[in-house]
Enzyme design. Sequence first.
Site, mmCIF file in Angstrom:
data_model
loop_
_atom_site.group_PDB
_atom_site.id
_atom_site.type_symbol
_atom_site.label_atom_id
_atom_site.label_comp_id
_atom_site.label_asym_id
_atom_site.label_seq_id
_atom_site.Cartn_x
_atom_site.Cartn_y
_atom_site.Cartn_z
ATOM 1 N N GLY A 1 0.841 -1.196 0.000
ATOM 2 C CA GLY A 1 0.000 0.000 0.000
ATOM 3 C C GLY A 1 0.873 1.241 0.000
ATOM 4 O O GLY A 1 2.052 1.181 0.345
ATOM 5 N N GLN B 1 3.207 9.912 1.436
ATOM 6 C CA GLN B 1 4.503 9.223 1.551
ATOM 7 C C GLN B 1 5.457 9.591 0.419
ATOM 8 O O GLN B 1 6.657 9.309 0.505
ATOM 9 C CB GLN B 1 4.298 7.698 1.603
ATOM 10 C CG GLN B 1 3.566 7.248 2.875
ATOM 11 C CD GLN B 1 3.388 5.758 2.925
ATOM 12 O OE1 GLN B 1 2.445 5.226 2.345
ATOM 13 N NE2 GLN B 1 4.294 5.056 3.576
ATOM 14 N N CYS C 1 5.762 -0.145 7.641
ATOM 15 C CA CYS C 1 5.445 1.059 6.881
ATOM 16 C C CYS C 1 6.672 1.456 6.066
ATOM 17 O O CYS C 1 7.789 1.471 6.591
ATOM 18 C CB CYS C 1 5.065 2.197 7.831
ATOM 19 S SG CYS C 1 4.599 3.721 6.979
ATOM 20 N N LEU C 2 6.460 1.771 4.791
ATOM 21 C CA LEU C 2 7.583 2.166 3.933
ATOM 22 C C LEU C 2 8.235 3.445 4.433
ATOM 23 O O LEU C 2 9.395 3.714 4.091
ATOM 24 C CB LEU C 2 7.093 2.340 2.489
ATOM 25 C CG LEU C 2 6.571 1.053 1.827
ATOM 26 C CD1 LEU C 2 5.984 1.363 0.444
ATOM 27 C CD2 LEU C 2 7.679 0.008 1.717
ATOM 28 N N HIS D 1 -4.604 1.432 7.620
ATOM 29 C CA HIS D 1 -3.237 1.960 7.725
ATOM 30 C C HIS D 1 -3.058 3.151 6.771
ATOM 31 O O HIS D 1 -2.498 4.188 7.148
ATOM 32 C CB HIS D 1 -2.259 0.819 7.411
ATOM 33 C CG HIS D 1 -0.815 1.190 7.339
ATOM 34 N ND1 HIS D 1 0.135 0.696 8.222
ATOM 35 C CD2 HIS D 1 -0.125 2.004 6.479
ATOM 36 C CE1 HIS D 1 1.325 1.207 7.907
ATOM 37 N NE2 HIS D 1 1.200 1.991 6.841
ATOM 38 N N GLU D 2 -3.557 3.003 5.535
ATOM 39 C CA GLU D 2 -3.394 4.076 4.534
ATOM 40 C C GLU D 2 -4.275 5.285 4.858
ATOM 41 O O GLU D 2 -3.849 6.441 4.676
ATOM 42 C CB GLU D 2 -3.721 3.568 3.126
ATOM 43 C CG GLU D 2 -2.930 2.354 2.635
ATOM 44 C CD GLU D 2 -1.441 2.463 2.825
ATOM 45 O OE1 GLU D 2 -0.920 3.581 2.952
ATOM 46 O OE2 GLU D 2 -0.778 1.422 2.889
ATOM 47 N N HIS E 1 -2.687 7.439 7.251
ATOM 48 C CA HIS E 1 -1.699 8.336 6.626
ATOM 49 C C HIS E 1 -2.356 9.625 6.123
ATOM 50 O O HIS E 1 -1.772 10.706 6.233
ATOM 51 C CB HIS E 1 -1.016 7.662 5.437
ATOM 52 C CG HIS E 1 0.164 6.797 5.772
ATOM 53 N ND1 HIS E 1 1.289 7.272 6.426
ATOM 54 C CD2 HIS E 1 0.411 5.485 5.521
ATOM 55 C CE1 HIS E 1 2.170 6.279 6.550
ATOM 56 N NE2 HIS E 1 1.665 5.180 6.018
HETATM 57 O O1 GNR Z 1 3.913 -2.560 2.680
HETATM 58 C C1 GNR Z 1 3.212 -2.424 3.683
HETATM 59 N N1 GNR Z 1 2.860 -3.532 4.396
HETATM 60 C C2 GNR Z 1 1.901 -3.518 5.414
HETATM 61 C C3 GNR Z 1 1.797 -4.638 6.227
HETATM 62 C C4 GNR Z 1 0.847 -4.676 7.231
HETATM 63 C C5 GNR Z 1 -0.006 -3.630 7.415
HETATM 64 C C6 GNR Z 1 0.088 -2.498 6.620
HETATM 65 C C7 GNR Z 1 1.036 -2.445 5.619
HETATM 66 S S1 GNR Z 1 1.115 -1.041 4.595
HETATM 67 C C8 GNR Z 1 2.808 -1.075 4.114
HETATM 68 C C9 GNR Z 1 3.108 -0.006 3.084
HETATM 69 C C10 GNR Z 1 2.899 1.358 3.686
HETATM 70 O O2 GNR Z 1 3.668 1.911 4.433
HETATM 71 N N2 GNR Z 1 1.775 1.971 3.397
HETATM 72 O O3 GNR Z 1 1.514 3.180 3.929
HETATM 73 NI NI NI Z 2 2.590 3.229 5.823
#
Ligand code: GNR
Ligand code: NI
Length: 174
Positions: A46, A51, A94-95, A136-137, A140
């Site tokens: 995601g 980001q 999270c990236l 999660h997104e 953000h």
């Molecule tokens: O790549 C991602 N893996 C992930 C694993 C578990 C829960 C959420 C994520 S999102 C993350 C990529 C990211 O930072 N998206 O904002």
């Molecule tokens: Ni993230």
Amino acid sequence: MTIKPLIILPDPVLRQVSAPLERVDDAVKRLADDMLETMYDAPGIGLAAIQIGVPRRILVIDVAKEGEEKAPQVFINPEILGASEDRSTYEEGCLSIPDYYAEVERPAAITLRYLDRDGAERQMEADGLLATCLQHEIDHLNGVLFIDHISKLKREMVVRKFTKAAKLRGSKAI
Ligand code: GNR
Ligand code: NI
């Protein structure tokens, strides 16, 4: 299509609240395509526009398993209409916080309204990894990071580590 550099903790840009998109035009489609390319390159499942430094309410997701066909999805101006009472726990990463993982508990299922890549209004129910990733997104988009859902002690340790690393990078001028 272009791979964009990722914004990394503790950059305050990650705490900005993103603004809705007023229309889904060619520039928005290009942004979505750049986000997908950046996400696949990372690799991640995601990515939210903030980001890559763009404070707009758009996110991309692909939760297809390894060996399965790509399944890119674009969500514009997403709104959570409802969330299940039951929770599920995933180890999240999270990236923007590379190489750090922690368990986060969230609603197991959500109902979502959004615009797709063609600007069409859609509604969907999501569960499993897709529901977790969407939450999660969407966090953000509101300047919230998954480390905001863990203990204060753990969060402060992570922030301190990334702050030191950023200072080192700055002093080496790279
Ligand atoms: O790549 C991602 N893996 C992930 C694993 C578990 C829960 C959420 C994520 S999102 C993350 C990529 C990211 O930072 N998206 O904002
Ligand atoms: Ni993230």
